[in-house]
Design an enzyme around this catalytic site. Structure first.
Site, PDB file in Angstrom:
ATOM      1  N   ASP A  80      37.532  31.501  32.906  1.00 16.43           N
ATOM      2  CA  ASP A  80      37.812  32.854  33.410  1.00 16.43           C
ATOM      3  C   ASP A  80      38.753  33.616  32.477  1.00 16.43           C
ATOM      4  OD1 ASP A  80      39.911  31.039  34.186  1.00 16.43           O
ATOM      5  OD2 ASP A  80      40.725  32.640  35.432  1.00 16.43           O
ATOM      6  N   GLU A 141      41.639  29.811  36.206  1.00 15.61           N
ATOM      7  CA  GLU A 141      42.963  29.372  35.737  1.00 15.61           C
ATOM      8  C   GLU A 141      43.962  30.507  35.842  1.00 15.61           C
ATOM      9  OE1 GLU A 141      46.293  28.627  32.982  1.00 15.61           O
ATOM     10  OE2 GLU A 141      44.843  30.250  32.887  1.00 15.61           O
TER      11      GLU A 141
END
Ligand SMILES: [Zn+2]
Length: 381
Positions: A80, A141
């Protein structure tokens, strides 16, 4: 440019063009799972995506069999990005890659994803003796490490390796703090401040007393603490009934974090005792609700750990100076450290991450690849 560098660059460019802000990792999850399969890895996707709202099914784990007998080497990178991360148009310049200035670049952490993918391709095409490699691509994350927190670690055999998610190549993060978020609600007793203040217990005063007694700021070399937010009160003529506070404590040592957290709690409890009084013949005590949310664990990898030593040796061979350092923040390495993994975090040549000025320095990016490659090739356990 060497063939490997060209591959690495092309993979990186393909990755940054895929929109993958946190919670929207479905497309990139499918892409990297496909790439790993094409490269001959067995691929599993866990069900972490069910634990929070995302378009992805889960974290992607790729298994590359070894050609020597060893425990697997683990490489972790996250899929991400932060915002604004959609519609990235990478501009390849002579020494660096940037975005067009309207979005982030996404080198955090697609530089890591590309490195892991290229490593697999390299090992598969060169037929070099190497240990098994387990590639872990995590979700979310950037937004609380939801992917690594919900990672199905039963699927992963290795417990040592590297996280590829840091900026400067000269830093190998071997220490990072454990963090507790602290939420406190103080419930006093409301009363008319002008007519009968003695019938009230001010939650503001309880909070002030507790904080005045509290050790905050720099506690010691490894530990810090802060009260960052106070909310409460309705009007100047009301003895404040309720106050809400939010703070945190961080330490490189879990025991010190526990001690500081307990100290903060004890200060609120002592304040409650101090402001306990008899009102209309009844003992009234302010009520303290003290909640601790463990954000993540500490990273504490010995500077003499074989993986650290292998990274430093490989760096030296590349003419790069790497120092084993401590980080003030948290990443997947912290979460996975709490689950029994040993994962120093290597910088890949990223600068200004989390801004539209983010860039990837090619020289560092290519050197980092060589360092990761040599570290994996030298790993045997
Ligand atoms: Zn990152």
């Amino acid at each position: 440019m060497k063939e490997t560098q060209q591959h690495l660059l092309n993979t990186f460019l393909s990755l940054v063009k895929i929109d993958s802000e946190s919670y929207n990792e479905g497309k990139i999850q499918a892409f990297v799972a496909g790439e790993l399969k094409k490269l001959g890895c067995r691929v599993q996707v866990d069900n972490a995506g069910k634990k929070f709202k995302t378009t992805a099914k889960g974290n992607v784990i790729g298994f590359l069999p070894g050609t020597i007998k060893s425990a697997p080497f683990v490489l972790v990178a996250h899929l991400d990005t932060v915002t604004p991360g959609n519609g990235v148009k990478p501009l390849v310049q002579k020494t660096e890659i940037t975005s067009d200035g309207k979005t982030i670049l996404g080198a955090d952490d697609k530089a890591g994803v590309a490195t892991a993918l290229e490593l697999v391709r390299y090992l598969q095409t060169r037929k070099l003796p190497h240990p098994p490699v387990e590639i872990v691509f995590t979700l979310c994350e950037e937004n609380g490490m939801g992917g690594s927190k919900n990672l199905d670690i039963s699927l992963i055999k290795g417990r040592e390796g590297l996280v590829l998610d840091h900026e400067e190549i000269n830093d190998l993060l071997v220490q990072g703090p454990a963090v507790n978020t602290i939420e406190v609600t103080i419930k006093g007793l409301a009363a008319h401040a002008g007519v009968c203040p003695e019938k009230g217990i001010s939650a503001v005063e309880v909070a002030a007393y507790a904080i005045a007694q509290m050790k905050l700021g720099r506690i010691d070399k490894e530990t810090v603490a802060n009260i960052g937010l106070i909310q409460g009160g309705k009007a100047t003529n009301i003895v404040t009934e309720e106050v809400y506070l939010k703070g945190e404590a961080r330490s490189l040592a879990e025991a010190k974090l526990a001690k500081q957290t307990a100290h903060m709690k004890a200060c609120f409890e002592a304040a409650a005792k101090k402001f306990t009084k008899k009102i209309n013949g009844k003992i009234c005590c302010p009520k303290i609700t003290f909640n601790v949310i463990k954000r993540y664990s500490a990273v504490n990898v010995s500077k003499t750990h074989p993986v650290v030593k292998a990274v430093l040796k490989a760096a030296k061979e590349q003419g790069v100076i790497i120092r084993a350092n401590a980080s003030g923040g948290g990443c997947d390495a912290n979460v996975l450290s709490g689950k029994g993994f040993t994962l120093p975090n290597l910088g890949l040549g990223v600068r200004n991450c989390h801004t539209v000025h983010e860039k990837l320095l090619l020289k560092e990016f290519f050197a980092a690849f060589e360092i990761v490659l040599q570290t994996v090739l030298n790993y045997k356990k």
